[in-house]
Design a protein around this motif. Structure first.
Motif: not given
Length: 165
Positions: A136-165
């Motif tokens: 039931v997850l959207s593709q965007s939710e799955r993409d975010l999960i994939e992003h989080c999984e690729s950064n899991w375990g790092y001591s510092q979480i990268p800061v995501i720059k949000l779009p202006e609009k």
């Protein structure tokens, strides 16, 4: 001797801020869908209160870094992030509270947007069942999960720059 304590840093997050990417757009889509479906807990204290009752049902925890010098908020955020990691809730750091407010179309400037919990769709957070239907997850939710999984375990979480609009 120190080799084991060094955490590799990905080149795209070397500065601590991830380059503009579709991830920022995914966050926007996830927030808008979750807002329409009433699956958000907005604010640091409401998020902590929700998680103190149950950590079931929370999918993402979006946070904004505390302003410099605000040690109390910083400590709460660090503890919240540690709790989320311990309970398999994906933590996403973003660059701006104002952009989060704008994405959700909320004009109330007094509301705290330093933390937003996004809940799983169509679940009862107080149920004993640990199983979620990930289809039931959207593709965007799955993409975010994939992003989080690729950064899991790092001591510092990268800061995501949000779009202006």
């Amino acid at each position: 001797m120190y080799k084991d304590s060094v955490v590799p840093v990905k080149t795209e997050t070397f500065s601590g801020i991830a380059a503009k990417s579709p991830i920022g757009q995914n966050i926007k889509e996830v927030l808008r869908r979750a807002c329409a479906e009433k699956r958000l807990t907005v604010g640091l204290l409401p998020a902590i209160q929700y998680l103190s009752k149950t950590c079931q049902g929370a999918l993402f925890c979006l946070t904004v870094e505390a302003p410099p010098g605000d040690n109390a908020t910083h400590m709460q955020e660090v503890l919240l992030q540690a709790f989320c990691v311990e309970n398999d809730i994906y933590v996403i750091k973003v660059d701006s509270e104002a952009k989060l407010r704008k994405m959700l179309g909320v004009c109330c400037s007094t509301m705290d947007f330093s933390c937003i919990l996004v809940h799983y769709p169509y679940t009862d957070p107080f149920s004993d069942s640990q199983e979620f239907d990930l289809s039931v997850l959207s593709q965007s939710e799955r993409d975010l999960i994939e992003h989080c999984e690729s950064n899991w375990g790092y001591s510092q979480i990268p800061v995501i720059k949000l779009p202006e609009k």
